[in-house]
Scaffold this motif. Structure first.
Motif, short mmCIF file in Angstrom:
data_model
loop_
_atom_site.label_atom_id
_atom_site.label_comp_id
_atom_site.label_asym_id
_atom_site.label_seq_id
_atom_site.Cartn_x
_atom_site.Cartn_y
_atom_site.Cartn_z
N ASN A 194 74.17 32.18 75.27
CA ASN A 194 74.99 31.55 74.23
C ASN A 194 76.43 32.08 74.33
OD1 ASN A 194 76.07 30.37 71.98
ND2 ASN A 194 74.67 31.34 70.52
N ALA A 196 79.23 30.67 73.16
CA ALA A 196 80.10 30.40 72.00
C ALA A 196 79.28 30.23 70.73
CB ALA A 196 80.91 29.13 72.28
N THR A 198 78.25 29.91 66.97
CA THR A 198 78.97 29.36 65.81
C THR A 198 79.29 30.45 64.80
OG1 THR A 198 77.75 27.31 66.12
CG2 THR A 198 78.86 27.60 64.00
N ASN A 308 83.63 28.99 80.73
CA ASN A 308 83.53 28.99 79.26
C ASN A 308 84.75 29.71 78.68
OD1 ASN A 308 80.57 28.00 78.51
ND2 ASN A 308 80.43 29.23 80.37
N ALA A 311 85.47 32.07 75.16
CA ALA A 311 84.15 32.29 74.58
C ALA A 311 84.12 33.55 73.73
CB ALA A 311 83.11 32.40 75.70
N GLY A 312 83.39 33.48 72.65
CA GLY A 312 83.22 34.66 71.80
C GLY A 312 82.16 35.61 72.32
N ASN A 313 81.36 35.12 73.29
CA ASN A 313 80.27 35.96 73.80
C ASN A 313 80.10 35.75 75.32
OD1 ASN A 313 78.04 37.76 73.58
ND2 ASN A 313 76.64 36.00 73.58
N THR A 361 87.47 36.54 69.70
CA THR A 361 86.85 36.48 68.37
C THR A 361 87.92 36.35 67.30
OG1 THR A 361 86.83 38.88 68.22
CG2 THR A 361 84.86 37.85 69.10
#
Lengths: 424, 182
Positions: A194, A196, A198, A308, A311-313, A361
């Protein structure tokens, strides 16, 4: 539904667990010959073993009381069967978070399911779904075996526990006190990583441990229709020839399944995942000292992360952690024992990235869920945690625990933990 | 699931040859000779603890203590020099057979592992770990985490062998104190 029927059957047989629960049986080999006559027959139940463990915990984040949680963290029943003098079967069946269904947080899972064949005194062959021989907790993860209400973060986030793979392995112990283990197993899969999320993947320390979002937690396959095109190898060794001392280490490496977002991208190779650890534990009488360092590496992450952007992750290229722990039994009376402890640990789930500068983030409060007003700061992936607490053993197999944890980065995670645990 | 549904009811009625995953390292006779090499002969005697002595030991040890005990007496020149008890404890889920020897001076000679039946935890067989018992007495704690070091990864086996040895030594000391070992 299969699990309830199965659990009902287990409950019917639980009285027999008493056969395995007594450390001081009335039988003596002077009265029962060691080598039973070949003509003797008995119930097949003679060859069944039962064991189990479980823990209930209460976690109260002192800076975020709304996220206080009480949880039956895990209830585990083990079943073993001996087919012959040298062939046996062992399994563990676990329910996490009390209820497992499509609409609940819990899980029902097969934690271990393997056959063992001991052709010689010095070697055992294991085949099936078994625990990886890494670290101090993974193979010995019952709540009576570690200090603190929760397992330490390093042996949860960096070196996953309870970490199992499907495969075949050999293990044994030499007369000099060297335990060894090696094997070939399934590896990791990043196909459903995962990139990105939510919402933040965790909003407090409880979720941090429970949501299995750390690099190897989120990519392990647990023999669940596991991709097995490419396998991993591991080797581990421990020295325990001096009373109270264990020194050891382990390494595992193997190709993983690449993220689905680059599955067809030209030149995007499967990642190579490598994890190693070194540990020491010294328990001379009342004192209990331990330390562990572990680091992991994932290659070929640049293409996936570049695919990606923002991306936050993203997938980290490396991650690591270590802890130092000291405990001392300050009071013992019969079976009762009180052992305070202190532990300092550091973990970094994203020590280095390729194809990105790191997680992107948001700053400030963000929604933690779709519940209005449920806001948190986006958590940092690295932290230093100080834990001070005590284990109070009612018997060696029943323990009450309490501790307080301070987080250097994610300060809202600071919490008071209470727990009870047992193993039989 | 269907597989379990079949097997579990069957388990209640079926019979099968009993199997022992035993790796028997020493017989009782070999163990007694190892613990008391100076002995010229051994005698096996059966003792019965009276209810008062038995319950006193249970209270003291926090362990179940049976009334009937078979003791191997080591003799040299016709004189008893020590005694050995061979007994069982549970490791994680299977029996560990051990022997504990006590000199007539009340000092523990040795604890030997005769048979270990599980694939993990057999580190209790290490001579260095068992050597911790030698020289201790009935008054010693004989507890892991106190005067005995643990073996990480074999905690249950360590605790249970320590429990068993503490019980055997207490029984021998009790018999010795009332002059039964003469």
């Amino acid at each position: 539904m299969a699990p309830p029927r199965f659990l009902l059957a287990l409950l019917l047989l639980l009285p027999f667990a008493a056969l395995a629960g007594d450390s001081a049986p009335e039988q003596s080999p002077e009265q029962v010959p060691l080598a039973l006559p070949a003509t003797r027959t008995s119930s097949v139940l003679d060859n069944i073993n039962f064991w189990g463990y479980g823990e209930i915990e209460y976690a109260r984040p002192t800076r975020d009381l709304d996220r206080t949680v009480a949880d039956l963290r895990r209830a585990v029943v083990g079943i073993g069967y001996r087919f012959s003098p040298a062939v046996s079967f062992n399994s563990e069946w676990e329910v996490e978070h009390s209820v497992a269904s499509a609409s609940d947080d819990g899980e029902f899972e097969v934690e271990q399911f393997y056959l063992e064949f001991q052709p010689t005194d010095w070697m055992t062959i294991t085949a099936g779904l078994f625990l990886m021989p890494f670290g101090l907790i993974n193979e010995h993860h019952e709540p009576t075996q570690y200090f603190g209400v929760q397992r330490n973060f390093v042996e949860t986030l960096i070196l996953p526990s309870t970490w199992r793979e499907g495969g075949i392995g050999l293990h044994g112990t030499t007369p000099l006190g060297i335990g060894w283990s090696l094997g070939v197993t399934t590896g990791n899969s990043f196909s459903s990583w995962n990139f990105a999320p939510t919402y933040p993947l965790y909003a407090n320390a409880f979720d941090l441990e429970a949501h299995e979002m750390a690099p190897l937690q989120a990519s392990h396959q647990e023999l669940q229709s596991a991709s097995a095109k490419r396998l991993s190898g591991y080797i581990a060794a421990d020295y325990h020839g001096y009373p109270g001392l264990v020194v050891g280490g382990a390494i595992k490496t193997g190709r993983a399944v690449k993220p689905s977002s680059i599955a067809t991208a030209p030149g995007a190779d499967d990642p190579l995942v490598t994890l190693w650890e070194a540990h020491v534990r010294y328990t001379p009488g009342r004192l209990d000292l331990s330390a562990l360092y572990t680091a992991g590496y994932i290659s070929n992450t640049a293409a996936a992360n570049a695919a990606n952007p923002g991306a936050g992750n993203p997938i980290p290229a490396s991650f690591n952690g270590y802890f130092l722990q000291a405990a001392y039994s300050v009071w013992q009376n019969g079976m009762f024992r009180l052992a305070p402890f202190v532990r300092g640990e550091s973990y970094d789930m994203g020590a280095r990235y390729k194809g990105t500068t790191g997680p992107v983030t948001p700053t400030g409060l963000v929604p933690a869920s779709n519940t209005p007003g449920d806001n948190v700061l986006w958590p940092q992936q690295s932290d230093k945690v100080l834990t001070i607490g005590a284990n109070f053993f009612i018997t060696p197999q029943v323990v009450m625990k309490c501790d307080y944890q301070w987080f250097a980065n994610n300060t809202t995670f600071d919490r008071l933990d209470l727990g009870i645990g047992m193993a039989f | 699931m269907a597989r379990w549904s079949i097997i579990i009811p069957a388990a209640a009625t079926a019979t099968a040859p009993s199997a022992a995953f035993a790796v028997e390292y020493l017989s009782g006779d070999q163990a007694q000779a190892t613990i008391f090499p100076e002995a010229e002969q051994f005698q096996t005697r059966e003792f019965h603890l009276d209810e008062k002595a038995r319950s006193a030991l249970e209270s003291k040890l926090g362990l179940p203590v049976r009334a009937k005990w078979i003791v191997r007496l080591a003799l040299r020149g016709g004189v008893i020099v020590g005694a050995v008890i061979v007994d069982d404890v549970i490791g994680k889920f299977d029996r560990i057979t051990f022997a504990a020897g006590l000199g007539l001076n009340g000092v523990v000679r040795e604890v030997e592992i005769l048979a270990y039946r599980e694939s993990h935890g057999q580190e209790v067989r290490q001579a260095a770990w068992r050597a911790q018992f030698a020289g201790k007495s009935e008054s010693s704690p004989l507890r892991v985490g106190d005067d005995l070091s643990n073996i990480s990864g074999a905690t249950l086996s360590c605790n249970h062998v320590a429990d068993g040895a503490r019980r055997s030594i207490a029984v021998l000391a009790s018999l010795r104190s009332v002059g039964a070992l003469k």
